[in-house]
Design a protein around this motif. Structure first.
Motif, PDB file in Angstrom:
ATOM      1  N   LEU A   1       0.991   4.430  -3.110  1.00  0.00           N
ATOM      2  CA  LEU A   1       1.236   5.761  -2.844  1.00  0.00           C
ATOM      3  C   LEU A   1       2.496   6.338  -3.289  1.00  0.00           C
ATOM      4  O   LEU A   1       2.372   7.352  -3.863  1.00  0.00           O
ATOM      5  CB  LEU A   1       0.690   6.104  -1.201  1.00  0.00           C
ATOM      6  CG  LEU A   1       0.774   7.703  -0.705  1.00  0.00           C
ATOM      7  CD1 LEU A   1      -0.634   8.049  -1.357  1.00  0.00           C
ATOM      8  CD2 LEU A   1       0.566   7.841   0.688  1.00  0.00           C
TER       9      LEU A   1
ATOM     10  N   LEU B   1      -6.868   5.499  -5.890  1.00  0.00           N
ATOM     11  CA  LEU B   1      -5.873   6.738  -5.889  1.00  0.00           C
ATOM     12  C   LEU B   1      -6.572   7.414  -6.963  1.00  0.00           C
ATOM     13  O   LEU B   1      -6.341   8.873  -6.844  1.00  0.00           O
ATOM     14  CB  LEU B   1      -4.669   5.932  -6.588  1.00  0.00           C
ATOM     15  CG  LEU B   1      -3.870   5.028  -5.796  1.00  0.00           C
ATOM     16  CD1 LEU B   1      -2.680   4.322  -6.265  1.00  0.00           C
ATOM     17  CD2 LEU B   1      -3.198   5.829  -4.524  1.00  0.00           C
TER      18      LEU B   1
ATOM     19  N   LEU C   1      -4.943  11.115  -7.769  1.00  0.00           N
ATOM     20  CA  LEU C   1      -3.502  10.798  -7.778  1.00  0.00           C
ATOM     21  C   LEU C   1      -3.556  10.037  -8.956  1.00  0.00           C
ATOM     22  O   LEU C   1      -4.309   9.203  -9.567  1.00  0.00           O
ATOM     23  CB  LEU C   1      -3.232   9.950  -6.746  1.00  0.00           C
ATOM     24  CG  LEU C   1      -3.127  10.691  -5.331  1.00  0.00           C
ATOM     25  CD1 LEU C   1      -2.834   9.828  -4.356  1.00  0.00           C
ATOM     26  CD2 LEU C   1      -2.094  11.989  -5.151  1.00  0.00           C
TER      27      LEU C   1
ATOM     28  N   LEU D   1       2.969  13.847   1.217  1.00  0.00           N
ATOM     29  CA  LEU D   1       2.163  12.740   0.518  1.00  0.00           C
ATOM     30  C   LEU D   1       0.602  12.980   0.844  1.00  0.00           C
ATOM     31  O   LEU D   1      -0.346  12.046   0.443  1.00  0.00           O
ATOM     32  CB  LEU D   1       2.443  11.282   1.056  1.00  0.00           C
ATOM     33  CG  LEU D   1       3.688  10.856   0.837  1.00  0.00           C
ATOM     34  CD1 LEU D   1       4.341   9.893   1.403  1.00  0.00           C
ATOM     35  CD2 LEU D   1       3.870  10.604  -0.781  1.00  0.00           C
TER      36      LEU D   1
ATOM     37  N   TYR E   1       5.760  13.057   4.933  1.00  0.00           N
ATOM     38  CA  TYR E   1       4.332  12.549   5.059  1.00  0.00           C
ATOM     39  C   TYR E   1       3.411  13.546   4.635  1.00  0.00           C
ATOM     40  O   TYR E   1       2.500  13.086   4.207  1.00  0.00           O
ATOM     41  CB  TYR E   1       4.275  11.839   6.466  1.00  0.00           C
ATOM     42  CG  TYR E   1       5.046  10.657   6.653  1.00  0.00           C
ATOM     43  CD1 TYR E   1       4.923   9.653   6.024  1.00  0.00           C
ATOM     44  CD2 TYR E   1       5.716  10.594   7.907  1.00  0.00           C
ATOM     45  CE1 TYR E   1       5.543   8.198   5.934  1.00  0.00           C
ATOM     46  CE2 TYR E   1       6.324   9.259   7.998  1.00  0.00           C
ATOM     47  CZ  TYR E   1       6.136   8.370   7.174  1.00  0.00           C
ATOM     48  OH  TYR E   1       6.859   7.200   7.491  1.00  0.00           O
TER      49      TYR E   1
ATOM     50  N   SER F   1       0.575  -1.150  -0.049  1.00  0.00           N
ATOM     51  CA  SER F   1       0.001   0.100  -0.011  1.00  0.00           C
ATOM     52  C   SER F   1       0.996   1.129   0.002  1.00  0.00           C
ATOM     53  O   SER F   1       0.558   2.099  -0.900  1.00  0.00           O
ATOM     54  CB  SER F   1      -0.885  -0.161   1.286  1.00  0.00           C
ATOM     55  OG  SER F   1      -1.759   1.392   1.353  1.00  0.00           O
ATOM     56  N   TRP F   2       1.850   1.455   0.804  1.00  0.00           N
ATOM     57  CA  TRP F   2       2.999   2.395   0.674  1.00  0.00           C
ATOM     58  C   TRP F   2       3.692   2.595  -0.766  1.00  0.00           C
ATOM     59  O   TRP F   2       3.477   3.567  -1.245  1.00  0.00           O
ATOM     60  CB  TRP F   2       4.078   2.205   1.846  1.00  0.00           C
ATOM     61  CG  TRP F   2       3.929   2.726   3.184  1.00  0.00           C
ATOM     62  CD1 TRP F   2       4.058   1.794   4.354  1.00  0.00           C
ATOM     63  CD2 TRP F   2       3.705   3.959   3.606  1.00  0.00           C
ATOM     64  NE1 TRP F   2       3.782   2.598   5.424  1.00  0.00           N
ATOM     65  CE2 TRP F   2       3.544   4.030   5.003  1.00  0.00           C
ATOM     66  CE3 TRP F   2       3.248   5.234   2.908  1.00  0.00           C
ATOM     67  CZ2 TRP F   2       3.197   5.100   5.878  1.00  0.00           C
ATOM     68  CZ3 TRP F   2       2.949   6.355   3.632  1.00  0.00           C
ATOM     69  CH2 TRP F   2       3.151   6.195   4.929  1.00  0.00           C
TER      70      TRP F   2
ATOM     71  N   HIS G   1       2.646   9.198  -6.522  1.00  0.00           N
ATOM     72  CA  HIS G   1       3.122  10.703  -6.285  1.00  0.00           C
ATOM     73  C   HIS G   1       4.571  10.675  -7.039  1.00  0.00           C
ATOM     74  O   HIS G   1       5.234  11.940  -6.778  1.00  0.00           O
ATOM     75  CB  HIS G   1       3.559  11.113  -4.778  1.00  0.00           C
ATOM     76  CG  HIS G   1       2.535  11.361  -4.003  1.00  0.00           C
ATOM     77  ND1 HIS G   1       1.874  12.712  -3.970  1.00  0.00           N
ATOM     78  CD2 HIS G   1       1.315  10.785  -3.141  1.00  0.00           C
ATOM     79  CE1 HIS G   1       0.708  12.784  -3.385  1.00  0.00           C
ATOM     80  NE2 HIS G   1       0.655  11.573  -3.042  1.00  0.00           N
TER      81      HIS G   1
ATOM     82  N   HIS H   1      -2.147   7.129 -11.775  1.00  0.00           N
ATOM     83  CA  HIS H   1      -1.997   5.941 -11.445  1.00  0.00           C
ATOM     84  C   HIS H   1      -1.598   4.999 -13.001  1.00  0.00           C
ATOM     85  O   HIS H   1      -1.184   3.727 -12.676  1.00  0.00           O
ATOM     86  CB  HIS H   1      -3.018   4.795 -10.791  1.00  0.00           C
ATOM     87  CG  HIS H   1      -4.269   5.140 -11.385  1.00  0.00           C
ATOM     88  ND1 HIS H   1      -5.121   6.196 -11.413  1.00  0.00           N
ATOM     89  CD2 HIS H   1      -4.947   4.160 -12.171  1.00  0.00           C
ATOM     90  CE1 HIS H   1      -6.147   6.047 -12.300  1.00  0.00           C
ATOM     91  NE2 HIS H   1      -6.050   4.895 -12.648  1.00  0.00           N
TER      92      HIS H   1
ATOM     93  N   LYS I   1      -0.600  13.046   4.106  1.00  0.00           N
ATOM     94  CA  LYS I   1      -0.893  12.581   5.178  1.00  0.00           C
ATOM     95  C   LYS I   1      -1.011  13.559   6.169  1.00  0.00           C
ATOM     96  O   LYS I   1      -0.836  14.734   6.281  1.00  0.00           O
ATOM     97  CB  LYS I   1       0.233  11.476   5.608  1.00  0.00           C
ATOM     98  CG  LYS I   1       0.749  10.405   4.486  1.00  0.00           C
ATOM     99  CD  LYS I   1      -0.378   9.958   3.977  1.00  0.00           C
ATOM    100  CE  LYS I   1      -0.646   8.606   4.743  1.00  0.00           C
ATOM    101  NZ  LYS I   1      -1.829   7.832   4.211  1.00  0.00           N
TER     102      LYS I   1
ATOM    103  N   HIS J   1      -2.484   3.973   1.507  1.00  0.00           N
ATOM    104  CA  HIS J   1      -2.548   4.883   0.447  1.00  0.00           C
ATOM    105  C   HIS J   1      -3.952   5.708   0.558  1.00  0.00           C
ATOM    106  O   HIS J   1      -4.198   6.322  -0.232  1.00  0.00           O
ATOM    107  CB  HIS J   1      -2.464   3.824  -0.878  1.00  0.00           C
ATOM    108  CG  HIS J   1      -3.738   2.999  -1.082  1.00  0.00           C
ATOM    109  ND1 HIS J   1      -3.476   1.609  -0.324  1.00  0.00           N
ATOM    110  CD2 HIS J   1      -4.983   3.036  -1.413  1.00  0.00           C
ATOM    111  CE1 HIS J   1      -4.782   1.095  -0.516  1.00  0.00           C
ATOM    112  NE2 HIS J   1      -5.675   1.981  -1.339  1.00  0.00           N
TER     113      HIS J   1
END
Length: 326
Positions: free
Chosen positions: A32, A64, A69, A182, A179, A28-29, A36, A71, A184, A154
């Protein structure tokens, strides 16, 4: 949220990311980071790891897209390297997602320290093991700290940033900036504590939930409905303290704590009901789940969860844009 210029500078600084351990959290990280525009190398001993990660990327793509975002074709910047030292050799940032085993993590970070560039930011997704413990065998732990996400990273905004005893203040600021770039919500814990904050709260709620099922007060699906139709809605907008602040009326939390409800709550805390998680209770919980929401295919559940949470995030962002509290 970082400005566009700040975001570009931060991503320029941390262009090359190494994801160590690519299960549910690590993959999942990776999704994300790729969305980006970062270059991602995955290090994981699982021989099927490429299939696992690409399947998660497929599932994450609609979310996403809903988050705005990019993808399409983002996996072109993804590669897999089973050798740890080669994987981290060119990394500007490492996000570790391995087993919650202190000895394993201590050996891992000592190996990483010998191979990673000196400027690299070293982050652990650990949900339980503090950075001070993890970095025990490192010579220089100034760039190592915990960046604990909430699953799936994500989508869910929270990252608990938890420095260790040797973490440099500059590394804490760098982790928060990364973060936030991103998108977050990065919150720095002022001291290390096992389980950090969000999981400790979740654990306390789950204890009471299991007790209520144990005592036959509700079934698991009934309890879920009660939560999502009450405190779940409330806490998505206001946390426990601000909710009870409003519950105190014009006097706020002071009135709540000293006049009535708060006093009754404090009395209830003195008695903690026992949950006997024996085979009988495990079977009751599992069989009730399987007879209810367990009938829905997992991918369908995940899609509904993600779509609903994206809608909630959009609603909160729209409120914030109008000057309300996000």
């Amino acid at each position: 949220m970082s400005s566009t210029a700040d975001q570009a500078a931060i991503f320029g600084r941390y262009r090359n990311v190494c994801v160590i351990g690519a299960g549910v959290i690590g993959a999942s990280w990776a999704a994300l980071f790729l969305a980006h525009g970062l270059n991602v190398v995955v290090n994981d001993p699982n021989p099927d790891i490429e299939h696992t990660v690409r399947e998660l990327l497929r599932k994450a793509a609609p979310t996403l897209a809903a988050l705005g975002l990019p993808h399409d074709g983002f996996d072109a910047r993804l590669r897999f390297e089973p050798d740890l030292e080669r994987a981290v050799a060119g990394a500007d940032l490492v996000q570790e997602n391995g087993p919650e085993n202190p000895e394993w993590k201590q050996k891992l970070w000592a190996r990483i320290e010998g191979a990673v560039p000196k400027h690299a930011l070293l982050l652990s997704s650990s949900s339980a093991r503090p950075a001070t413990e993890q970095s025990r065998d490192m010579k220089d732990a100034s760039r190592m700290l915990v960046g604990h996400p909430f699953n799936p990273p994500h989508l869910i905004p929270l990252v608990e940033v938890v420095p260790g005893g040797r973490t440099a203040p500059e590394a804490i600021a760098d982790a928060v900036a990364f973060y936030e770039a991103l998108g977050k919500v990065a919150r720095v814990l002022k001291k290390e504590i096992r389980g950090f904050v969000a999981n400790r709260l979740q654990r306390a709620i789950m204890h009471e939930a299991c007790y209520l099922v144990q005592e036959g007060v509700v079934t698991v699906d009934e309890l879920d409905d009660i939560v999502t139709s009450s405190i779940g809605l409330r806490w998505a907008v206001n946390g426990p303290f601000s909710s009870f602040h409003m519950g105190g009326g014009p006097g706020g939390l002071r009135a709540f704590f000293f006049e009535g409800l708060g006093t009754n709550m404090a009395q209830a805390w003195k008695v903690r009901p026992e949950v006997v998680m024996d085979d009988a209770l495990k079977e009751r919980i599992a069989s009730q789940a399987e007879a209810s929401f367990g009938r829905t295919p997992m991918e369908e559940m995940e899609r509904t969860r993600d779509d609903t949470q994206v809608a909630l995030l959009r609603a909160k962002a729209a409120l914030a844009a109008r000057g309300g509290k996000q």
